[in-house]
Write an enzyme that holds these catalytic residues in place. Sequence first.
Site, PDB file in Angstrom:
ATOM      1  N   HIS A 155    -117.124  44.410 -27.365  1.00  0.00           N
ATOM      2  CA  HIS A 155    -116.603  43.069 -27.636  1.00  0.00           C
ATOM      3  C   HIS A 155    -117.734  42.056 -27.498  1.00  0.00           C
ATOM      4  O   HIS A 155    -118.213  41.797 -26.394  1.00  0.00           O
ATOM      5  CB  HIS A 155    -115.473  42.763 -26.649  1.00  0.00           C
ATOM      6  CG  HIS A 155    -114.639  41.588 -27.017  1.00  0.00           C
ATOM      7  ND1 HIS A 155    -115.057  40.610 -27.887  1.00  0.00           N
ATOM      8  CD2 HIS A 155    -113.387  41.224 -26.619  1.00  0.00           C
ATOM      9  CE1 HIS A 155    -114.106  39.702 -28.018  1.00  0.00           C
ATOM     10  NE2 HIS A 155    -113.091  40.044 -27.260  1.00  0.00           N
TER      11      HIS A 155
ATOM     12  N   CYS B  53    -112.800  34.265 -27.683  1.00  0.00           N
ATOM     13  CA  CYS B  53    -113.146  35.422 -28.523  1.00  0.00           C
ATOM     14  C   CYS B  53    -112.938  35.160 -30.009  1.00  0.00           C
ATOM     15  O   CYS B  53    -113.326  35.980 -30.841  1.00  0.00           O
ATOM     16  CB  CYS B  53    -112.330  36.637 -28.095  1.00  0.00           C
ATOM     17  SG  CYS B  53    -112.442  36.978 -26.325  1.00  0.00           S
TER      18      CYS B  53
ATOM     19  N   LYS C  10    -114.355  47.249 -32.547  1.00  0.00           N
ATOM     20  CA  LYS C  10    -114.843  47.174 -31.166  1.00  0.00           C
ATOM     21  C   LYS C  10    -114.943  48.541 -30.494  1.00  0.00           C
ATOM     22  O   LYS C  10    -115.591  48.657 -29.447  1.00  0.00           O
ATOM     23  CB  LYS C  10    -113.968  46.232 -30.352  1.00  0.00           C
ATOM     24  CG  LYS C  10    -114.078  44.776 -30.782  1.00  0.00           C
ATOM     25  CD  LYS C  10    -113.217  43.863 -29.944  1.00  0.00           C
ATOM     26  CE  LYS C  10    -113.351  42.414 -30.376  1.00  0.00           C
ATOM     27  NZ  LYS C  10    -112.765  42.141 -31.700  1.00  0.00           N
TER      28      LYS C  10
ATOM     29  N   HIS D  40    -108.317  42.582 -34.332  1.00  0.00           N
ATOM     30  CA  HIS D  40    -109.098  42.127 -33.177  1.00  0.00           C
ATOM     31  C   HIS D  40    -109.328  43.315 -32.240  1.00  0.00           C
ATOM     32  O   HIS D  40    -110.439  43.509 -31.758  1.00  0.00           O
ATOM     33  CB  HIS D  40    -108.351  41.008 -32.459  1.00  0.00           C
ATOM     34  CG  HIS D  40    -109.111  40.366 -31.357  1.00  0.00           C
ATOM     35  ND1 HIS D  40    -110.353  39.803 -31.538  1.00  0.00           N
ATOM     36  CD2 HIS D  40    -108.817  40.211 -30.045  1.00  0.00           C
ATOM     37  CE1 HIS D  40    -110.789  39.310 -30.379  1.00  0.00           C
ATOM     38  NE2 HIS D  40    -109.878  39.548 -29.460  1.00  0.00           N
TER      39      HIS D  40
ATOM     40  N   PHE E 180    -108.850  34.307 -25.372  1.00  0.00           N
ATOM     41  CA  PHE E 180    -108.247  33.752 -24.159  1.00  0.00           C
ATOM     42  C   PHE E 180    -107.825  32.309 -24.428  1.00  0.00           C
ATOM     43  O   PHE E 180    -108.464  31.584 -25.189  1.00  0.00           O
ATOM     44  CB  PHE E 180    -109.243  33.783 -23.008  1.00  0.00           C
ATOM     45  CG  PHE E 180    -109.350  35.109 -22.302  1.00  0.00           C
ATOM     46  CD1 PHE E 180    -108.620  36.210 -22.717  1.00  0.00           C
ATOM     47  CD2 PHE E 180    -110.177  35.253 -21.201  1.00  0.00           C
ATOM     48  CE1 PHE E 180    -108.716  37.427 -22.069  1.00  0.00           C
ATOM     49  CE2 PHE E 180    -110.289  36.468 -20.525  1.00  0.00           C
ATOM     50  CZ  PHE E 180    -109.555  37.557 -20.960  1.00  0.00           C
TER      51      PHE E 180
ATOM     52  N   GLU F  43    -100.955  42.482 -30.763  1.00  0.00           N
ATOM     53  CA  GLU F  43    -101.460  42.402 -32.134  1.00  0.00           C
ATOM     54  C   GLU F  43    -100.702  43.346 -33.060  1.00  0.00           C
ATOM     55  O   GLU F  43    -100.406  42.988 -34.209  1.00  0.00           O
ATOM     56  CB  GLU F  43    -102.955  42.711 -32.184  1.00  0.00           C
ATOM     57  CG  GLU F  43    -103.527  42.550 -33.592  1.00  0.00           C
ATOM     58  CD  GLU F  43    -105.037  42.648 -33.659  1.00  0.00           C
ATOM     59  OE1 GLU F  43    -105.610  42.286 -34.710  1.00  0.00           O
ATOM     60  OE2 GLU F  43    -105.657  43.079 -32.670  1.00  0.00           O
TER      61      GLU F  43
END
Length: 427
Positions: A343, A168, A338, A308, A402, A319
């Site tokens: 996403h 990502c 998002k 993010h 990831f 985060e």
Amino acid sequence: MTGAHRGGRVRVAVTGIGVRSPAGNTPDEVFATLLAARSTAAVVPGLAERGMAVRFACLVPFFDTDAHIGRREARQIDRPTALVLCAAADAVADAALTPVAEPERAGVQIGTGVGGLASMEATTRDHGERPSAMPVHTVPRTMANSAACRIAMRHGFHGECTTYATACASGTTAIGEAARRIRHGELDVALAGGVDAPVTPVIMGGFHRLRALSVRNEAPERASRPFDADRDGFVMGEGAAVLVLERWDRARARGARIHGEIAGYAATCDAFHIVAPRPDGEPASRCMRLALADAGCAPADIGHINAHGTSTLLNDRSEARAIARCFDGHSPPVTAMKGVTGHLVGGSGALEAALALLCADRGLVPPVANLRSSPEAGMVDLVVGAPRAVPPAPVLSNSFGFGGQNSCLVLAPAPAGDRPATTRALR
């Protein structure tokens, strides 16, 4: 700060932006959708017809490929490549970039999290029983580097052409690495960004099995809710964004109107878990600190953060802790796009970096869509309900993927004399 060098090094200007996204196919369209906090998630008929556990996503609305892609080429490429070719063409047009005199000093850096997996899935479905009848363009369509190479071919760029796969964080990584090439004197200009089109049965089914996706089939428009107490997973999206990056002095010499600059970049790895972030957020926080140091910025210099913000329990919590660590509990305003776009995987960081720069330049931070109450509100200053006005200032844009792949950018708006006019061809 207005010269060709920042702290003794080459500055990297952003002179063009091109997008294809669920929130719009021009930067101004996306900006307006973000300010309205209007979710783009909707039921996808193909998923519903197959009885998928998750039947919705954020798709790019109709986009005209005829202006950028001929019929013959259209038969040879897949959807992600079409998306990013169109975004790159718009970015070049926005930058008024003419053919470069030294094409070996012009490069392409594109990020993708899924690569050719969607194309391979479709090819296997349609032709798996008869491998000898595979379409002749099967390999070029499924190569992860096809998008970057076709952009280079289209614009005649002979410099480094690289594809990045950091999950990502791929789009952010591509922009940061392109900026490094320009800083280090390897390139003068680069087309950099990210793309993915992962809304397919196999990919959606795989992410659902990981319990990463929201299952709010009855209300998809409320499903993506970064940092919200009732979040239950992210919403898959698709899209592409490409930036034109140039040496600052080159951009000024040709009279380019400058959106801003890539002031800082850093990348780290959690080295913790293949799909879960480190709970305390320390490696992500270190990535933010390194990006700030690279930009020559103190935490207090940052006007806002583009998080993010995936809308998953573990990622949002980690985060928020990372931001609190980096900013010593004094968080600047935080937004997360998002909630509107879903996403975009490898495309998300590139789109968010581009729009974060526009937000910083225009002094408006969009609210987080679908955010009602947040367990992280005590750690970070989340923008809720309506856009927040902020002075023009550098913005920190985060991407965490990831595998523990962390990438952060610091983007600074251009000085007043270099900013685009409001009539600029951003459309």
